[in-house]
Structures are given as structure tokens and as C-alpha cells.
Design a protein around this motif. Sequence first.
Motif, PDB file in Angstrom:
ATOM      1  N   ARG A  35      44.371  -2.579 -56.161  1.00 54.98           N
ATOM      2  CA  ARG A  35      43.488  -1.304 -55.939  1.00 54.98           C
ATOM      3  C   ARG A  35      41.994  -1.542 -55.514  1.00 54.98           C
ATOM      4  O   ARG A  35      41.502  -2.167 -56.143  1.00 54.98           O
ATOM      5  CB  ARG A  35      43.560  -0.377 -57.234  1.00 54.98           C
ATOM      6  N   VAL A  36      41.569  -0.797 -54.477  1.00 51.58           N
ATOM      7  CA  VAL A  36      40.440  -0.842 -53.858  1.00 51.58           C
ATOM      8  C   VAL A  36      39.544   0.332 -54.101  1.00 51.58           C
ATOM      9  O   VAL A  36      40.226   1.263 -53.653  1.00 51.58           O
ATOM     10  CB  VAL A  36      40.363  -1.455 -52.513  1.00 51.58           C
ATOM     11  N   ASP A  37      38.701   0.573 -54.764  1.00 49.72           N
ATOM     12  CA  ASP A  37      37.874   1.879 -54.738  1.00 49.72           C
ATOM     13  C   ASP A  37      36.981   1.680 -53.643  1.00 49.72           C
ATOM     14  O   ASP A  37      36.097   0.955 -53.261  1.00 49.72           O
ATOM     15  CB  ASP A  37      36.900   1.416 -56.114  1.00 49.72           C
ATOM     16  N   THR A  38      37.205   3.066 -52.915  1.00 52.90           N
ATOM     17  CA  THR A  38      36.421   3.295 -51.833  1.00 52.90           C
ATOM     18  C   THR A  38      35.168   4.334 -51.864  1.00 52.90           C
ATOM     19  O   THR A  38      34.796   4.646 -50.902  1.00 52.90           O
ATOM     20  CB  THR A  38      37.341   3.789 -50.732  1.00 52.90           C
ATOM     21  N   GLY A  39      34.884   4.375 -53.272  1.00 55.31           N
ATOM     22  CA  GLY A  39      33.751   5.466 -53.297  1.00 55.31           C
ATOM     23  C   GLY A  39      34.246   6.662 -53.747  1.00 55.31           C
ATOM     24  O   GLY A  39      33.671   7.244 -54.798  1.00 55.31           O
ATOM     25  N   ASP A  40      34.863   7.392 -52.787  1.00 55.70           N
ATOM     26  CA  ASP A  40      35.232   8.828 -53.048  1.00 55.70           C
ATOM     27  C   ASP A  40      36.834   8.748 -53.081  1.00 55.70           C
ATOM     28  O   ASP A  40      37.480   9.846 -52.725  1.00 55.70           O
ATOM     29  CB  ASP A  40      34.628   9.862 -51.977  1.00 55.70           C
TER      30      ASP A  40
ATOM     31  N   ARG B 226      35.840  11.744 -59.356  1.00 50.39           N
ATOM     32  CA  ARG B 226      36.549  10.491 -59.217  1.00 50.39           C
ATOM     33  C   ARG B 226      37.421  10.075 -60.339  1.00 50.39           C
ATOM     34  O   ARG B 226      38.547   9.384 -60.161  1.00 50.39           O
ATOM     35  CB  ARG B 226      35.499   9.320 -59.145  1.00 50.39           C
TER      36      ARG B 226
ATOM     37  N   PHE C 236      40.654   5.856 -53.160  1.00 48.69           N
ATOM     38  CA  PHE C 236      41.164   4.684 -53.623  1.00 48.69           C
ATOM     39  C   PHE C 236      42.205   4.130 -52.431  1.00 48.69           C
ATOM     40  O   PHE C 236      42.762   4.872 -51.760  1.00 48.69           O
ATOM     41  CB  PHE C 236      42.046   4.838 -54.953  1.00 48.69           C
TER      42      PHE C 236
ATOM     43  N   ARG D 150      41.415   9.478 -60.249  1.00 47.04           N
ATOM     44  CA  ARG D 150      41.976   8.082 -60.846  1.00 47.04           C
ATOM     45  C   ARG D 150      43.098   8.547 -61.791  1.00 47.04           C
ATOM     46  O   ARG D 150      44.128   8.019 -61.750  1.00 47.04           O
ATOM     47  CB  ARG D 150      40.765   7.438 -61.452  1.00 47.04           C
TER      48      ARG D 150
ATOM     49  N   GLN E 284      31.277  11.571 -60.053  1.00 42.41           N
ATOM     50  CA  GLN E 284      31.997  10.442 -60.981  1.00 42.41           C
ATOM     51  C   GLN E 284      32.958  11.352 -62.150  1.00 42.41           C
ATOM     52  O   GLN E 284      34.035  10.651 -62.121  1.00 42.41           O
ATOM     53  CB  GLN E 284      30.957   9.944 -61.753  1.00 42.41           C
TER      54      GLN E 284
ATOM     55  N   ASP F 283      41.502  10.248 -50.758  1.00 44.69           N
ATOM     56  CA  ASP F 283      40.410  10.470 -50.506  1.00 44.69           C
ATOM     57  C   ASP F 283      39.913  11.898 -50.866  1.00 44.69           C
ATOM     58  O   ASP F 283      40.719  12.578 -50.483  1.00 44.69           O
ATOM     59  CB  ASP F 283      39.617  10.350 -48.825  1.00 44.69           C
TER      60      ASP F 283
ATOM     61  N   HIS G  48      40.509   8.000 -47.409  1.00 35.12           N
ATOM     62  CA  HIS G  48      39.039   8.052 -46.979  1.00 35.12           C
ATOM     63  C   HIS G  48      38.499   9.425 -46.308  1.00 35.12           C
ATOM     64  O   HIS G  48      39.387  10.315 -46.318  1.00 35.12           O
ATOM     65  CB  HIS G  48      39.093   6.964 -45.890  1.00 35.12           C
TER      66      HIS G  48
END
Length: 236
Positions: free
Chosen positions: A43-48, A20, A50, A24, A17, A4, A224
Motif C-alpha cells: 500500500r502506497v499513500d498518495t496523499g488523498d 483520509r 491509496f 482507509r 485527515q 482517490d 489519484h
Amino acid sequence: MACDIASSAGRGERRLQEIRGVLRSALADALGAADLDAQDFIRVDTGDGFLLVAQAELPKAGLLFPLFPELSARIRAHNRHAGADTRLRVRAAVHAGEIRIDPDGTVSGAPFEALARLLDSAPLRHATAAGTGGTPLAAILSQHVYEETVGHGHEGLDADSFTAADVRVKEYAARAWLWYPGSPIGPRAGSRRDRESGSGERPDPRTVEQLVRATGHGTVFAVHRGDQHIRHNDRG
């Protein structure tokens, strides 16, 4: 494994963006350098950040070293040339346990709750803010991951590299272990990695890198953002 971006809020959509994308790319490059195939993870994108979920057969030690030093080195290299609004400080957490992976790739299970508690812990948040400008990467391991990876002769995973912290958040209470950049598993001052990134400075010893993974039917790597009230005990 969870990761995070610390203090990502308030930078605006464009900058969010951009950072991020930096995380990434840095994570993908670090996985490659650690000889880990990104295709082996959900992989799960959590917004800010992974969340990476790996299969249970993946060795836990391989998700710690050299992955975190490699990720830290790439974030540090980015920060050297980035403006104040695009510099990164990343928290990571690692925990292991049985999770559920549905046919559509959705993941769930109690280990994710522990992962979130570790990732949002106060000791880890303080670690990312330590030193001038903060540390590029700070990580925390659950007791389970620590016991199965540290002190067993794996490269870079010596017990002296970690500091104990008692985590107490809501109903969750457990011992966890913080990793500090500059310790044996981190880039050392004057190392080849430091020379390539152009940095010969030794990270502040109060800086921490956080990692959480869950394994069983799968392994979780997630990052996170959040606050948790945790007492941090330095080892004597």
C-alpha cells in the motif's frame, strides 16, 4: 488498484485527515468483506488516496467483485450521516502489467503511467459528479483488465455492466471501460446491502466507479486526482 478522493483540496488539513481516515477504514473493511487479505498488498499513500499493489497470482476478477460494491456501500453509508465537508466521492482505476518491486517495497513501471491516465480521466471525473451530490464510487478498467475479467462467467462481471470510453491523454491513447453503480456489479436498490446502509435509492445511471490495476510481477490498485481530456462514448 488506485483510489482517490474527488475534490479533496480546499477542505483544510483537519478535514482532509478525517476523510483520509474514512477512506482507509472503508477500504480495509471492503477488502475483508471481499475475502482479500490487506497483507497481500503493498500500500502506497498518495496523499488523498491509496495505491494497492497485489501479487500477480491474485485473480483479477477478485479485485473487481465484490470489492467495489462493498467499498461503494461503505462510502454511501458514511455519506448518509456526514456533513458536506466530510462526504466522500471516490475515483478508482484498475490496470494490469509488469511492474518492478524493489527490496525496500518501492514500486515502479510503465503500467503506473497508464493507471494515472485512467484515474485522472474526464469521463471518470464526470461520473463521480453525476447525480445529486455525486456518486460514492466510480471506477474505470483498462482494456486489458476488461478482456481478462468481463464476460467470462465471473459473478457480477457482465459486459452490460460497463460502458466504453476512448482515453486520449498526451501520448496515451486507449480504450477503457467505465463501471456505473446500479449496474449488476453494484448494490441494487432494495438489496440486503442497501437495507443495511439505510438506502433504498438506485444510484444515478450516469455515476461511474473507477478502478485501475497493474499486474505481472505485481498488481496495482491506485486512486489519484487530476484532469484528463478523454472522449466518452456511450454504448448504443
